[in-house]
Design a protein around this motif. Structure first.
Motif, short mmCIF file in Angstrom:
data_model
loop_
_atom_site.label_atom_id
_atom_site.label_comp_id
_atom_site.label_asym_id
_atom_site.label_seq_id
_atom_site.Cartn_x
_atom_site.Cartn_y
_atom_site.Cartn_z
N ASN A 81 -42.29 15.47 16.17
CA ASN A 81 -43.06 14.35 17.05
C ASN A 81 -43.57 15.31 18.40
O ASN A 81 -44.83 15.24 18.74
N ALA A 122 -46.26 17.90 17.38
CA ALA A 122 -47.44 17.30 16.90
C ALA A 122 -48.39 17.01 18.37
O ALA A 122 -49.23 17.14 18.59
N GLU A 123 -47.48 16.25 19.31
CA GLU A 123 -48.07 16.00 20.67
C GLU A 123 -48.46 17.15 21.31
O GLU A 123 -49.66 17.30 21.95
N ASP A 125 -52.17 16.07 13.96
CA ASP A 125 -51.45 14.89 13.51
C ASP A 125 -49.98 15.27 12.94
O ASP A 125 -49.55 16.08 12.60
N TYR A 126 -49.21 14.27 13.02
CA TYR A 126 -47.76 14.23 12.81
C TYR A 126 -47.48 14.62 11.33
O TYR A 126 -46.68 15.39 11.01
N LYS A 127 -48.27 13.98 10.28
CA LYS A 127 -48.01 14.63 9.02
C LYS A 127 -48.42 15.86 8.62
O LYS A 127 -47.93 16.83 7.94
N THR A 164 -48.12 18.27 11.12
CA THR A 164 -47.17 18.92 11.44
C THR A 164 -45.96 19.07 10.74
O THR A 164 -45.30 20.02 10.28
N ARG A 165 -45.37 17.91 9.96
CA ARG A 165 -44.24 18.13 9.28
C ARG A 165 -44.50 18.89 7.90
O ARG A 165 -43.76 19.60 7.38
#
Length: 95
Positions: A33, A36-37, A42-44, A46-47
């Protein structure tokens, strides 16, 4: 390791995003998180990139599923100069 780094960062569409993630992790450990910030992505996404980097032994994690913190792997720390040279070449091509 040099060949793997070229493939991960120069040889794929997502390589530039993975490079930005790695540059952040060089500075300090992050969770998904926070990354991503910090990168404004986007968080997904990034993951996904974190999973690719971890699967290839470039980063490592500590913590459980929801509290994972990402770090550079020992192998990458030993080859950090190679990554920095590759990153410079990639950026030189973009300008």
């Amino acid at each position: 390791m040099n060949r793997l780094l070229w493939q991960m960062f120069a040889g794929t569409r997502g390589g530039y995003t993975r490079g930005f993630i790695l540059k952040q992790l060089i500075e300090k450990p992050y969770n998904a998180n926070q990354l991503a910030e910090a990168l404004k992505i986007d968080y997904k996404t990034t993951r996904h990139h974190l999973d690719v980097l971890a699967k290839n032994g470039i980063i490592t994690t500590e913590g459980d599923k929801y509290g994972k913190i990402y770090f550079l792997s020992k192998n990458l720390r030993a080859n950090l100069n190679d990554f920095n040279q590759i990153w410079k070449k990639i950026n030189d091509l973009k300008t």
